[in-house]
Design a protein around this motif. Structure first.
Motif, PDB file in Angstrom:
ATOM      1  N   PRO A  68       5.603  -9.015  25.115  1.00 24.89           N
ATOM      2  CA  PRO A  68       5.320 -10.447  25.137  1.00 24.89           C
ATOM      3  C   PRO A  68       3.827 -10.736  25.018  1.00 24.89           C
ATOM      4  O   PRO A  68       3.003  -9.828  25.048  1.00 24.89           O
ATOM      5  CB  PRO A  68       5.822 -10.873  26.521  1.00 24.89           C
ATOM      6  CG  PRO A  68       5.587  -9.671  27.378  1.00 24.89           C
ATOM      7  CD  PRO A  68       5.833  -8.479  26.471  1.00 24.89           C
ATOM      8  N   ARG A 121       7.942 -14.618  24.743  1.00 24.68           N
ATOM      9  CA  ARG A 121       8.705 -13.380  24.555  1.00 24.68           C
ATOM     10  C   ARG A 121       9.971 -13.745  23.802  1.00 24.68           C
ATOM     11  O   ARG A 121      10.293 -14.917  23.643  1.00 24.68           O
ATOM     12  CB  ARG A 121       9.025 -12.742  25.901  1.00 24.68           C
ATOM     13  CG  ARG A 121       9.493 -13.777  26.879  1.00 24.68           C
ATOM     14  CD  ARG A 121      10.145 -13.276  28.094  1.00 24.68           C
ATOM     15  NE  ARG A 121      11.083 -14.331  28.454  1.00 24.68           N
ATOM     16  CZ  ARG A 121      12.330 -14.140  28.826  1.00 24.68           C
ATOM     17  NH1 ARG A 121      12.826 -12.950  28.946  1.00 24.68           N
ATOM     18  NH2 ARG A 121      13.104 -15.167  29.078  1.00 24.68           N
ATOM     19  N   ARG A 167       8.177 -15.401  20.940  1.00 26.52           N
ATOM     20  CA  ARG A 167       7.020 -14.521  20.711  1.00 26.52           C
ATOM     21  C   ARG A 167       6.309 -14.853  19.396  1.00 26.52           C
ATOM     22  O   ARG A 167       5.084 -14.729  19.299  1.00 26.52           O
ATOM     23  CB  ARG A 167       7.483 -13.046  20.734  1.00 26.52           C
ATOM     24  CG  ARG A 167       6.430 -11.997  20.398  1.00 26.52           C
ATOM     25  CD  ARG A 167       5.294 -11.983  21.392  1.00 26.52           C
ATOM     26  NE  ARG A 167       4.249 -11.026  21.025  1.00 26.52           N
ATOM     27  CZ  ARG A 167       3.341 -11.227  20.095  1.00 26.52           C
ATOM     28  NH1 ARG A 167       3.331 -12.364  19.411  1.00 26.52           N
ATOM     29  NH2 ARG A 167       2.419 -10.322  19.830  1.00 26.52           N
TER      30      ARG A 167
END
Ligand code: SIN
Ligand code: FE2
Length: 199
Positions: free
Chosen positions: A127, A164, A168
């Motif tokens: 992430p 994430r 992301r």
């Protein structure tokens, strides 16, 4: 703690209390003594945000383009990522690898960051962890296409964001600050730290 979760984008509101925020600011000041803030230039001109970095890599933008570099523009290697920043990653990132870059963004009251994707890294399973310190900032989050609809969220001092999964590679940016909303910096402004695995 309440958690906002839009398309895998996570905000941990108030994750850092005031003493923890002050610890991070002191650690970043130390980094900046060795690697001073500079103003990157893009093809559209100088950015309103000033930047530096810690770790193996820092992000550089100049008339040659943008990329990760192992050295500050002054030729020195970047200082190591401070321990309290590392431990934040280990607590929240849920990633087996350690970050290789802690990008340091400084926003004066009128600074902003246009909508962009963080796609210069090689491992998108890790992430991006982002820490907000100082004045509140209006964070805009979209999808993976620039034309996707966006949602906006005020980030406060001590908030931590994780980009994430689907988020992301989503477009995001900072539209504006709300000056005078934090006493962390006597003269106002906002410090943002973003941690990434680069290679
Ligand atoms: C960034 O996307 O690099 C910065 C985001 C922020 O300042 O919160
Ligand atoms: Fe970004």
């Amino acid at each position: 703690m309440t958690m906002i979760d839009i398309k895998d984008f996570r905000v941990f509101p108030g994750h850092l209390d005031r003493p923890a925020q002050e610890t991070l600011v002191a650690a970043v000041r130390d980094v900046l003594r060795h690697a001073p803030l500079f103003r990157p230039r893009t093809r559209r001109g100088p950015m309103s945000v000033r930047m530096s970095a810690a770790g193996d890599f820092g992000w550089i933008s100049d008339p040659k383009g943008y990329r990760y570099e192992a050295h500050h523009p002054d030729g020195q290697p970047w200082p190591p990522i401070p321990e309290p920043v590392m431990s934040l990653w280990r607590d929240l990132a849920d990633c087996p690898r350690d970050p290789e870059c802690c990008l340091i963004n400084w926003y004066d009251g009128d600074a902003r960051m246009g909508l962009h994707q963080d796609v210069d890294e090689q491992d998108f399973d890790c992430p991006v962890l982002s820490v907000s310190l100082g004045d509140e900032a209006l964070f805009r989050m979209g999808g993976t296409d620039r034309r996707d609809p966006t949602t906006s969220h005020w980030l406060k001092s001590g908030d931590v964001v994780l980009l994430r999964g689907a988020s992301r590679r989503a477009f995001h940016g900072i539209d504006r600050l709300r000056p005078g909303t934090s006493t962390l910096f006597p003269d106002g402004g906002r410090l943002n730290l973003t941690l990434r695995v680069v290679t």
